[in-house]
Scaffold this active site. Structure first.
Site, PDB file in Angstrom:
ATOM      1  N   TYR A 144       0.846  -1.189   0.000  1.00 60.31           N
ATOM      2  CA  TYR A 144       0.000   0.000   0.000  1.00 60.31           C
ATOM      3  C   TYR A 144       0.880   1.237   0.000  1.00 60.31           C
ATOM      4  CZ  TYR A 144      -3.610   3.320   1.555  1.00 60.31           C
ATOM      5  OH  TYR A 144      -4.481   4.379   1.655  1.00 60.31           O
ATOM      6  N   ASP A 239       9.100   2.967   0.244  1.00 64.93           N
ATOM      7  CA  ASP A 239       8.011   3.578   0.988  1.00 64.93           C
ATOM      8  C   ASP A 239       8.204   3.196   2.446  1.00 64.93           C
ATOM      9  OD1 ASP A 239       5.719   4.254   2.298  1.00 64.93           O
ATOM     10  OD2 ASP A 239       4.340   3.414   0.805  1.00 64.93           O
ATOM     11  N   LYS A 267       3.275   8.705   9.116  1.00 63.56           N
ATOM     12  CA  LYS A 267       3.069   8.077  10.430  1.00 63.56           C
ATOM     13  C   LYS A 267       4.018   8.628  11.517  1.00 63.56           C
ATOM     14  CE  LYS A 267       0.406   4.359   8.561  1.00 63.56           C
ATOM     15  NZ  LYS A 267       0.531   3.854   7.211  1.00 63.56           N
TER      16      LYS A 267
HETATM   17  C1  LIG Z   1      -0.110   4.357   5.859  1.00 67.10           C
HETATM   18  C2  LIG Z   1       0.712   4.153   4.649  1.00 67.10           C
HETATM   19  C3  LIG Z   1       0.640   5.015   3.552  1.00 67.10           C
HETATM   20  C4  LIG Z   1      -0.370   6.125   3.463  1.00 67.10           C
HETATM   21  O1  LIG Z   1      -0.182   7.091   4.418  1.00 67.10           O
HETATM   22  P1  LIG Z   1      -1.423   8.072   4.775  1.00 67.10           P
HETATM   23  O2  LIG Z   1      -0.839   9.033   5.752  1.00 67.10           O
HETATM   24  O3  LIG Z   1      -2.479   7.188   5.340  1.00 67.10           O
HETATM   25  O4  LIG Z   1      -1.852   8.722   3.519  1.00 67.10           O
HETATM   26  C5  LIG Z   1       1.528   4.827   2.523  1.00 67.10           C
HETATM   27  N1  LIG Z   1       2.422   3.834   2.549  1.00 67.10           N
HETATM   28  C6  LIG Z   1       2.510   2.962   3.573  1.00 67.10           C
HETATM   29  C7  LIG Z   1       3.537   1.882   3.560  1.00 67.10           C
HETATM   30  C8  LIG Z   1       1.641   3.078   4.651  1.00 67.10           C
HETATM   31  O5  LIG Z   1       1.698   2.195   5.643  1.00 67.10           O
END
Ligand SMILES: *Cc1c(COP(=O)(O)O)cnc(C)c1O
Length: 428
Positions: A144, A239, A267
């Site tokens: 994601y 990411d 986060k």
């Molecule tokens: C949570 C998450 C996102 C998205 O971040 P948001 O602040 O919810 O937009 C993107 N990449 C990873 C790996 C995530 O865990």
């Protein structure tokens, strides 16, 4: 436990908010029942509107790595708020948090702050496309990267839980530039790179996956990605929205000693306020407006309250040499407890763990990619989830989620949790 007030609040919320929630993963659709409405939280605990207390294993999906209402963050936000909450002008603190992040994370010279992980990843691929002058990207099934169009192709937890691996609203034109590979399967990447010579701008990956449960990379997998990117002028994007400032000061790049070209954050970096960021070496970052041609902007980017929270969080993590070790030890303790509780009841399961990320899959086979993660028994998970909730343990309401361990957890909290799991295991 009674959830009377939460249930009532949910009915009211459903009237005015789609599904009653502002992010689908908060709904209890996958596990049944109605979501619990939070009222307050402190340390390892969250308190709901009915007065119930839960030991929290979501921790706002990661940010509260040092516990809820962490005093340095709360104080920093309060003090900043008194001075004005947004200026739309540069502030000194933006430079301070940027410098600290660059000091903590390997291989980055410059960083830009945005408001979410989604924005960070979306901007990172635009930058990669602009820099390489190529269009296509490779992502991995089950990873994601936020909810922007290019990434909503087999996008893990939220998107999968709700049965829409390819969301309507994403155009065919956009989807065709996103190529899909298999996590931990380098061959699947090689085939795509060879079939799309000189067309791939970037490979984006969660270097430790956390959105299909926790799936660490196989030995050599990230190194092989690094090599194929270097050989083909493809940018490697890590990411680290989930793993950054969680698995080590410098994230997975430091932990596993593999360097990406662009890194994204979210986060933890915001300490619980809306912050994301993306970073790279100067040559790449200088491609961004106003220096370069790739446009990216934000009215509230670098917001003083958000920067104050993020800076207080990063400082605390940077100054505490033992924090990541302590987090790992607590998580291993929990892992051993879960292992014992589930195996003594003859339940088919697999636990994946790395550092303070852990997930329990209700299938005996190794979980190494999206396909194997999807084999977990959701009926067992539902019972597990509600059983734990009833014992005052709050885990994510989806079998595809990682548990986020916080340093605020004491060994008493962990023992309490393990006893609850032993009790619930007998009912599975
Ligand atoms: C949570 C998450 C996102 C998205 O971040 P948001 O602040 O919810 O937009 C993107 N990449 C990873 C790996 C995530 O865990």
């Amino acid at each position: 436990m009674l959830y009377q007030r939460s249930s009532q609040l949910f009915v009211e919320a459903e009237q005015v908010i789609p599904g009653g929630v502002n992010s689908p993963v908060r709904a209890f659709k996958a596990v049944g029942g109605t979501p619990i409405f939070a009222k307050s939280a402190k340390g390892a605990y969250v308190f709901d509107e009915d007065g119930n207390r839960f030991i929290d294993y979501i921790n706002s999906w990661g940010p509260m790595i040092l516990g809820h209402a962490f005093p340095p963050v709360v104080e920093a936000v309060i003090e900043k708020a008194k001075l004005g909450t947004s200026f739309g002008m540069p502030t000194e603190m933006e430079t301070q948090i940027a410098a600290l992040a660059i000091k903590m994370v390997p291989g980055i010279d410059k960083i830009r702050f945005v408001n979410s992980g989604t924005e960070a990843c979306m901007s990172a691929i635009r930058l990669a496309r602009g820099f390489t002058k190529k269009d296509k990207i490779i992502k991995f099934a089950g990873c994601y990267h936020g909810h922007s169009d290019s990434f909503l192709i087999q996008a893990g937890s939220g998107a999968v839980t709700f049965g829409s691996p390819n969301s309507p609203g994403v155009t065919v034109g956009t989807a065709k530039d996103t190529l899909l590979a298999k996590y931990n399967d380098f061959e699947s990447v090689k085939v795509l790179v060879e079939a799309n010579k000189n067309e791939i701008a970037a490979i984006i990956i969660e270097p430790v996956a956390g959105n299909m449960g926790c799936i660490p990379p196989n030995k050599g997998f990230l190194e092989a990605l690094r090599q194929i990117c270097t050989d083909n002028a493809i940018l490697l994007i890590f990411d680290e929205v989930m793993t950054g400032f969680r698995l080590a000061k410098g994230g997975v790049q430091e932990l596993l000693n593999v360097t990406a070209d662009i890194v994204t954050f979210g986060k933890v970096i915001g300490g619980g306020l809306p912050v994301g960021a993306f970073a790279a070496r100067a040559e790449i970052m200088n491609y961004l407006a106003p220096l370069g041609p790739v446009y990216q902007a934000g009215t509230l980017s670098g917001n003083p309250l958000a920067m104050a929270a993020g800076l207080a969080m990063l400082k605390a993590l940077n100054e505490d040499e033992a924090v990541f070790q302590r987090l790992s030890e607590k998580t291993i303790y929990l892992e051993n407890g879960i292992q014992k509780a589930l195996s003594s009841n003859g339940i088919a399961f697999t636990i994946n763990r790395i550092g303070s990320m852990i997930s329990v899959h209700f299938d005996a086979a190794p979980v190494v990619d999206f396909q194997s993660a999807a084999k977990g028994d959701n009926e067992t998970f539902k019972k597990f989830f509600h059983g734990l909730l009833n014992e005052g343990i709050y885990i994510a309401p989806s079998a595809y989620e990682t548990w986020f361990i916080t340093d605020a957890l004491t060994y008493d909290d962990l023992d309490f949790t393990i006893r609850a799991i032993e009790k619930v295991a007998k009912t599975l």
